[in-house]
Design a protein around this motif. Structure first.
Motif, mmCIF file in Angstrom:
data_model
loop_
_atom_site.group_PDB
_atom_site.id
_atom_site.type_symbol
_atom_site.label_atom_id
_atom_site.label_comp_id
_atom_site.label_asym_id
_atom_site.label_seq_id
_atom_site.Cartn_x
_atom_site.Cartn_y
_atom_site.Cartn_z
ATOM 1 N N GLU A 199 1.805 5.393 -7.944
ATOM 2 C CA GLU A 199 1.172 5.421 -6.633
ATOM 3 C C GLU A 199 2.093 4.786 -5.596
ATOM 4 O O GLU A 199 2.611 3.683 -5.804
ATOM 5 C CB GLU A 199 -0.164 4.683 -6.649
ATOM 6 N N VAL A 200 2.299 5.481 -4.496
ATOM 7 C CA VAL A 200 3.089 4.980 -3.371
ATOM 8 C C VAL A 200 2.122 4.541 -2.290
ATOM 9 O O VAL A 200 1.259 5.316 -1.858
ATOM 10 C CB VAL A 200 4.052 6.058 -2.842
ATOM 11 N N ARG A 201 2.288 3.297 -1.843
ATOM 12 C CA ARG A 201 1.379 2.733 -0.841
ATOM 13 C C ARG A 201 2.164 2.323 0.389
ATOM 14 O O ARG A 201 3.107 1.541 0.304
ATOM 15 C CB ARG A 201 0.641 1.533 -1.435
ATOM 16 N N LEU A 202 1.788 2.865 1.532
ATOM 17 C CA LEU A 202 2.437 2.528 2.796
ATOM 18 C C LEU A 202 1.724 1.315 3.382
ATOM 19 O O LEU A 202 0.525 1.380 3.698
ATOM 20 C CB LEU A 202 2.378 3.710 3.768
ATOM 21 N N GLU A 203 2.460 0.212 3.538
ATOM 22 C CA GLU A 203 1.869 -1.055 3.952
ATOM 23 C C GLU A 203 2.707 -1.700 5.051
ATOM 24 O O GLU A 203 3.942 -1.569 5.056
ATOM 25 C CB GLU A 203 1.799 -2.019 2.759
ATOM 26 N N PRO A 204 2.077 -2.435 5.969
ATOM 27 C CA PRO A 204 2.850 -3.168 6.978
ATOM 28 C C PRO A 204 3.736 -4.222 6.320
ATOM 29 O O PRO A 204 3.380 -4.802 5.286
ATOM 30 C CB PRO A 204 1.762 -3.827 7.840
ATOM 31 N N GLY A 205 4.898 -4.438 6.886
ATOM 32 C CA GLY A 205 5.762 -5.515 6.435
ATOM 33 C C GLY A 205 6.657 -5.192 5.268
ATOM 34 O O GLY A 205 7.438 -6.039 4.830
ATOM 35 N N GLU A 206 6.579 -3.978 4.737
ATOM 36 C CA GLU A 206 7.435 -3.611 3.613
ATOM 37 C C GLU A 206 8.789 -3.123 4.123
ATOM 38 O O GLU A 206 8.972 -2.937 5.328
ATOM 39 C CB GLU A 206 6.742 -2.548 2.753
ATOM 40 N N PRO A 207 9.769 -2.915 3.227
ATOM 41 C CA PRO A 207 11.105 -2.538 3.685
ATOM 42 C C PRO A 207 11.094 -1.294 4.564
ATOM 43 O O PRO A 207 10.399 -0.317 4.271
ATOM 44 C CB PRO A 207 11.856 -2.283 2.374
ATOM 45 N N ALA A 208 11.885 -1.341 5.649
ATOM 46 C CA ALA A 208 11.895 -0.245 6.612
ATOM 47 C C ALA A 208 12.710 0.944 6.135
ATOM 48 O O ALA A 208 12.464 2.070 6.541
ATOM 49 C CB ALA A 208 12.419 -0.723 7.956
ATOM 50 N N ALA A 209 13.709 0.741 5.316
ATOM 51 C CA ALA A 209 14.540 1.848 4.835
ATOM 52 C C ALA A 209 14.763 1.738 3.334
ATOM 53 O O ALA A 209 15.776 2.177 2.815
ATOM 54 C CB ALA A 209 15.863 1.881 5.576
ATOM 55 N N GLY A 210 13.808 1.156 2.655
ATOM 56 C CA GLY A 210 13.874 1.000 1.211
ATOM 57 C C GLY A 210 12.466 0.944 0.665
ATOM 58 O O GLY A 210 11.543 1.510 1.248
ATOM 59 N N ALA A 211 12.273 0.254 -0.459
ATOM 60 C CA ALA A 211 10.958 0.194 -1.071
ATOM 61 C C ALA A 211 10.918 -0.939 -2.091
ATOM 62 O O ALA A 211 11.952 -1.470 -2.498
ATOM 63 C CB ALA A 211 10.623 1.526 -1.751
ATOM 64 N N VAL A 212 9.707 -1.287 -2.504
ATOM 65 C CA VAL A 212 9.482 -2.259 -3.568
ATOM 66 C C VAL A 212 8.868 -1.521 -4.745
ATOM 67 O O VAL A 212 7.817 -0.885 -4.615
ATOM 68 C CB VAL A 212 8.550 -3.399 -3.119
ATOM 69 N N PHE A 213 9.524 -1.602 -5.892
ATOM 70 C CA PHE A 213 9.075 -0.915 -7.099
ATOM 71 C C PHE A 213 8.453 -1.946 -8.041
ATOM 72 O O PHE A 213 9.113 -2.910 -8.434
ATOM 73 C CB PHE A 213 10.250 -0.212 -7.771
ATOM 74 N N ILE A 214 7.194 -1.732 -8.384
ATOM 75 C CA ILE A 214 6.449 -2.698 -9.189
ATOM 76 C C ILE A 214 6.171 -2.092 -10.559
ATOM 77 O O ILE A 214 5.529 -1.039 -10.675
ATOM 78 C CB ILE A 214 5.131 -3.086 -8.508
ATOM 79 N N GLY A 215 6.673 -2.769 -11.592
ATOM 80 C CA GLY A 215 6.446 -2.324 -12.960
ATOM 81 C C GLY A 215 5.695 -3.359 -13.769
ATOM 82 O O GLY A 215 5.337 -4.435 -13.258
ATOM 83 N N ASP A 216 5.475 -3.067 -15.028
ATOM 84 C CA ASP A 216 4.705 -3.997 -15.861
ATOM 85 C C ASP A 216 5.551 -5.169 -16.349
ATOM 86 O O ASP A 216 5.046 -6.046 -17.055
ATOM 87 C CB ASP A 216 4.054 -3.264 -17.042
ATOM 88 N N ARG A 217 6.856 -5.227 -15.950
ATOM 89 C CA ARG A 217 7.710 -6.358 -16.309
ATOM 90 C C ARG A 217 8.354 -7.018 -15.098
ATOM 91 O O ARG A 217 9.170 -7.926 -15.253
ATOM 92 C CB ARG A 217 8.786 -5.905 -17.295
ATOM 93 N N GLY A 218 8.019 -6.564 -13.895
ATOM 94 C CA GLY A 218 8.588 -7.195 -12.720
ATOM 95 C C GLY A 218 8.696 -6.261 -11.532
ATOM 96 O O GLY A 218 8.143 -5.151 -11.533
ATOM 97 N N LYS A 219 9.428 -6.737 -10.493
ATOM 98 C CA LYS A 219 9.578 -5.999 -9.242
ATOM 99 C C LYS A 219 11.061 -5.850 -8.894
ATOM 100 O O LYS A 219 11.859 -6.742 -9.175
ATOM 101 C CB LYS A 219 8.883 -6.724 -8.085
ATOM 102 N N VAL A 220 11.368 -4.732 -8.244
ATOM 103 C CA VAL A 220 12.697 -4.509 -7.674
ATOM 104 C C VAL A 220 12.502 -4.118 -6.221
ATOM 105 O O VAL A 220 11.797 -3.158 -5.910
ATOM 106 C CB VAL A 220 13.469 -3.400 -8.420
ATOM 107 N N ARG A 221 13.122 -4.895 -5.330
ATOM 108 C CA ARG A 221 13.041 -4.615 -3.893
ATOM 109 C C ARG A 221 14.401 -4.115 -3.422
ATOM 110 O O ARG A 221 15.424 -4.789 -3.627
ATOM 111 C CB ARG A 221 12.639 -5.878 -3.130
ATOM 112 N N VAL A 222 14.418 -2.944 -2.789
ATOM 113 C CA VAL A 222 15.649 -2.324 -2.327
ATOM 114 C C VAL A 222 15.560 -2.099 -0.821
ATOM 115 O O VAL A 222 14.572 -1.544 -0.327
ATOM 116 C CB VAL A 222 15.901 -0.972 -3.038
ATOM 117 N N GLY A 223 16.585 -2.539 -0.076
ATOM 118 C CA GLY A 223 16.615 -2.302 1.368
ATOM 119 C C GLY A 223 17.781 -3.004 2.023
ATOM 120 O O GLY A 223 18.264 -4.035 1.530
ATOM 121 N N ASN A 224 18.259 -2.431 3.141
ATOM 122 C CA ASN A 224 19.344 -3.031 3.927
ATOM 123 C C ASN A 224 20.583 -3.310 3.084
ATOM 124 O O ASN A 224 21.229 -4.349 3.218
ATOM 125 C CB ASN A 224 18.864 -4.311 4.609
ATOM 126 N N ASN A 225 20.901 -2.381 2.191
ATOM 127 C CA ASN A 225 22.060 -2.478 1.296
ATOM 128 C C ASN A 225 22.049 -3.762 0.473
ATOM 129 O O ASN A 225 23.089 -4.393 0.258
ATOM 130 C CB ASN A 225 23.379 -2.340 2.061
#
Length: 442
Positions: free
Chosen positions: A315-341
């Motif tokens: 599920e992709v959720r569009l939320e205020p305050g999240e990366p403007a040109a990337g995304a946060v990927f949430i899995g069952d073992r953690g998170k990966v945040r990608v943005g601004n190189n």
């Protein structure tokens, strides 16, 4: 000159077709010698890709630092002063009609850096003329435009790069590789900025700048009175926020963010299958006078948070305050945040797994233009191939369409339709004003 496939149409056939499309005016022809002497250690002019620019505003000029394998030979723009100034600065020529670039023997490839509503037609005609293409994102103003661009690139075997530059940024690639390799576990949720949709403006007429071909700038859209706060990209509000010319920031900056999602989830060949939004149907907004871009952005996003679901359950959720040109990927073992190189992980141990243990490695490009020019010589597909750009743009368009319809939608990514939904399907394309329509056959 760079060797390329024979032209798919004869010169006479191409010119006959071109006469059916109104020209984009630029400066009166400004001719200087196209050849330049090779610097010591640089490729000779005959070994360099001859590149012409269609649209030399803010973005067009940002793309003019070509690697040594390319050389600028010509430009075209609806603003003659802008075209002439750019041609003089770059020691090239300015054409009075962008189609003249497509018939020029020293032009091997074109960069289309126009507003969004002018992406498709020049790109398709360039493919038909045997030129390779770099087109800024989002690829098409509509989903149908994007598919026609893909069809043209494939039919004429063109190297077609989409301007999704984050695919050529190292830390974006590495962050997406972390996701692809399952280091955050099975991804179930992706967070991305709640990008605003576009609105309309009926601004009072201002004096037309000398020589500007405003009718051609309006192109496929219904003619509007000239106003600088439409003509300038991000002004009060600027064309990128206005529905006739763009999909708003949903397709503007959003094209970068959704492209990262597509890359990380390995869904470049497909897209979401369900889309819904809070708040019901987005009410119409019309600026009657120049006004803050921020006001329209708030009204066209706040309270209308979009949700999407892929066939694999993510599920992709569009939320205020999240990366403007990337995304946060949430899995069952953690998170990966990608943005601004850059990328970050939680827990940090996710990023500490040695890369030689990563089984999946994504294609490497550290220079988006160089990747395109290299592929022109090898005839390989570039890192942001036209099909990739089209699929990423579709996700952006879905976010706008669900707000305009105001109810949950089902999307068929294979057929690129909303099954059995005439209202939603009416947004797959838009009426195009004559004579600026796409060719009947690509």
């Amino acid at each position: 000159m760079i060797r390329r496939n024979p032209l798919p149409v004869t010169r006479r056939q191409f010119l006959r077709r071109s006469l059916q499309v109104a020209p984009i005016a630029a400066a009166a022809p400004y001719f200087v010698p196209a050849g330049v002497l090779a610097a010591s250690g640089s490729p000779a002019p005959s070994d360099r890709v001859g590149v012409a620019y269609i649209g030399v505003g803010r973005r067009g000029n940002q793309l003019m630092n070509l690697p040594p394998t390319g050389r600028i030979v010509a430009v075209a723009d609806v603003d003659p002063a802008r075209a002439a100034a750019t041609a003089a600065a770059r020691q090239c020529r300015a054409h009075a009609d962008y189609r003249q670039l497509l018939d020029a023997p020293d032009v091997d490839a074109v960069i289309v850096a126009t507003p969004d509503h002018w992406h498709a037609l020049p790109s398709i005609l360039a493919c038909q003329a045997g030129k390779d293409v770099y087109c800024e994102k989002p690829l098409g103003l509509t989903i149908r435009e994007g598919r026609r661009m893909v069809e043209a690139a494939r039919k004429y075997a063109r190297v077609f790069q989409t301007g999704s530059q984050r695919r050529s940024m190292q830390n974006h690639r590495l962050g997406c590789e972390l996701v692809r390799n399952g280091l955050a576990g099975k991804i179930h949720t992706v967070l991305i900025l709640n990008y605003p949709s576009p609105w309309e403006a009926r601004l009072p007429a201002q004096p037309l700048p000398p020589g500007l071909d405003w009718d051609a700038w309006c192109g496929q859209t219904a003619p509007a009175a000239f106003h600088n706060d439409i003509f300038v990209q991000r002004a009060k509000p600027g064309w990128i926020s206005l529905q006739p010319y763009s999909g708003g920031e949903m397709t503007g900056t959003g094209a970068h963010g959704f492209d990262q999602i597509q890359w990380a989830l390995d869904t470049d060949h497909t897209g979401p299958v369900e889309i819904w939004a809070e708040g019901g149907k987005l009410p119409p907004l019309v600026y009657q006078a120049p006004d803050s871009i921020g006001r329209g952005d708030r009204l066209c996003s706040a309270g209308y948070r979009v949700r999407m679901r892929y066939a694999n359950g993510v599920e992709v959720r569009l939320e205020p305050g999240e990366p403007a040109a990337g995304a946060v990927f949430i899995g069952d073992r953690g998170k990966v945040r990608v943005g601004n190189n850059e990328f970050t992980t939680n827990p940090v141990e996710i990023a500490q797994v040695p890369q030689d243990q990563w089984k999946i490695r994504l294609p490497v490009s550290n220079d988006h233009l160089a990747n395109w020019l290299d592929c022109i010589k090898t005839r390989e597909r570039p890192i942001a191939d036209v099909e990739i750009g089209h699929r990423s743009a579709i996700v952006c368009h879905l976010g706008n369409i669900v707000r305009w319809v105001g109810r949950k939608l089902t999307w068929d990514p294979d057929r690129e339709i909303f099954p059995g939904d005439d209202e939603a399907n009416s947004y797959l394309s838009r009426p195009m004003r004559a004579p600026y329509q796409l060719p009947e056959q690509v």
